[in-house]
Design a protein around this motif. Structure first.
Motif, PDB file in Angstrom:
ATOM      1  N   ASP B  31      46.432  37.986  31.778  1.00 42.94           N
ATOM      2  CA  ASP B  31      46.461  39.333  31.217  1.00 42.94           C
ATOM      3  C   ASP B  31      47.259  40.339  32.048  1.00 42.94           C
ATOM      4  O   ASP B  31      47.411  41.498  31.633  1.00 42.94           O
ATOM      5  N   TYR B  32      47.762  39.916  33.185  1.00 39.78           N
ATOM      6  CA  TYR B  32      48.673  40.762  33.949  1.00 39.78           C
ATOM      7  C   TYR B  32      49.761  39.882  34.531  1.00 39.78           C
ATOM      8  O   TYR B  32      49.522  38.721  34.878  1.00 39.78           O
ATOM      9  N   LEU B  34      53.080  39.996  37.372  1.00 42.09           N
ATOM     10  CA  LEU B  34      53.600  40.745  38.507  1.00 42.09           C
ATOM     11  C   LEU B  34      54.882  40.096  39.005  1.00 42.09           C
ATOM     12  O   LEU B  34      55.078  38.888  38.863  1.00 42.09           O
ATOM     13  N   SER B  93      48.249  36.749  36.411  1.00 40.07           N
ATOM     14  CA  SER B  93      46.853  36.811  36.839  1.00 40.07           C
ATOM     15  C   SER B  93      45.914  36.734  35.648  1.00 40.07           C
ATOM     16  O   SER B  93      46.231  37.175  34.541  1.00 40.07           O
ATOM     17  N   GLY B  94      44.765  36.149  35.903  1.00 39.90           N
ATOM     18  CA  GLY B  94      43.737  36.056  34.893  1.00 39.90           C
ATOM     19  C   GLY B  94      42.428  35.689  35.558  1.00 39.90           C
ATOM     20  O   GLY B  94      42.403  35.235  36.699  1.00 39.90           O
ATOM     21  N   LEU B  95      41.344  35.880  34.834  1.00 35.40           N
ATOM     22  CA  LEU B  95      40.037  35.555  35.377  1.00 35.40           C
ATOM     23  C   LEU B  95      39.801  34.059  35.337  1.00 35.40           C
ATOM     24  O   LEU B  95      40.048  33.411  34.325  1.00 35.40           O
ATOM     25  N   GLU B 100      39.553  36.972  39.810  1.00 33.68           N
ATOM     26  CA  GLU B 100      40.952  36.999  39.404  1.00 33.68           C
ATOM     27  C   GLU B 100      41.781  36.130  40.335  1.00 33.68           C
ATOM     28  O   GLU B 100      41.627  36.191  41.548  1.00 33.68           O
ATOM     29  N   LEU B 102      45.850  34.746  41.150  1.00 28.21           N
ATOM     30  CA  LEU B 102      47.281  34.863  40.898  1.00 28.21           C
ATOM     31  C   LEU B 102      47.900  33.475  40.904  1.00 28.21           C
ATOM     32  O   LEU B 102      47.641  32.685  41.816  1.00 28.21           O
TER      33      LEU B 102
END
Lengths: 114, 114
Positions: B31-32, B34, B93-95, B100, B102
């Motif tokens: 969900d993110y 970087l 990144s995600g749970l 979390e 990376l």
């Protein structure tokens, strides 16, 4: 702020020797991480910690141990060094765990096991 | 099985032109995303991130585009400068297991020629 500091910068070990890689951060971050980077590869997570006294395994934990007795320090222990542990080791910290937050990295420790 | 892929190991561009760095991912739960930049003998430094609910994020000369349907993101650097020469890592990144994590790609070496 020094940020994330790691010692030593370089180390050569013989097979079977032990050593501790030191990591300290002065940003009061709860979350800390250890990664290794092999040549031509991305960073792989070894262990991480969500706070003092709490640690958990990452993707490649075998052959390593960690402890987190204070917020600032997160040492990584190699008990019986093997050539497969030759790598560059990075410690990182972050203030939050969610939200795509950046991790702050130390300069790395280059370890060679012969 | 690589969850984050940077298929091109290197890119060379002229100063002042656009640099486009690509990244593909396989896990829909990320969900993110970087981007990190790394100079030799230093740790990675955070560059820019994007949430999965957005399709673009801009910060000065750096813009990240996300195409969720294609599971693809790209970093645009305009105009490119010689100081941008570094290795760029894409990370997602995600749970996982309540924390979390990376996941990094292998990196791409960008060279900006004067």
């Amino acid at each position: 702020n020094a940020g994330v500091t790691q010692t030593p910068k370089f180390r050569i070990l013989k097979i079977g020797q032990s050593m501790t890689l030191q990591c300290t951060q002065d940003m009061n971050h709860n979350y800390m991480y250890w990664y290794r980077q092999d040549p031509g590869m991305g960073l792989k997570l070894i262990y991480y910690s969500v706070g003092a006294g709490i640690t958990d395994k990452g993707e490649v934990p075998n052959g390593y141990n960690v402890s987190r007795s204070t917020t600032e320090d997160f040492p990584l222990r190699l008990e019986l060094a093997a050539p497969s542990q030759t790598s560059v080791y990075f410690c990182a910290s972050s203030p939050l765990q969610r939200g795509g937050n950046e991790q702050f990295f130390g300069p790395g420790t280059r370890l060679t096991v012969l | 099985d690589q969850q984050v892929k940077q298929n091109s190991p290197s890119l060379s561009v002229q100063e002042g032109r656009i640099s486009i760095l690509n990244c593909d991912y396989t896990n829909s739960m990320f969900d993110y995303f970087l981007w990190y930049k790394k100079y030799p003998a230093e740790g990675p430094t955070f560059l820019i991130s994007i949430s999965s609910i957005k399709d673009k994020n801009e910060d000065g000369r750096f813009t990240v585009f996300l195409n969720k349907s294609a599971k693809h993101l790209s970093l645009h650097i305009v105009p490119s400068q010689p100081g941008d020469s570094a290795v760029y890592f894409c990370a997602a990144s995600g749970l996982e297991g309540g924390s979390e994590k990376l996941v990094f790609g292998k990196g791409m070496k960008l060279t900006v020629n004067p």
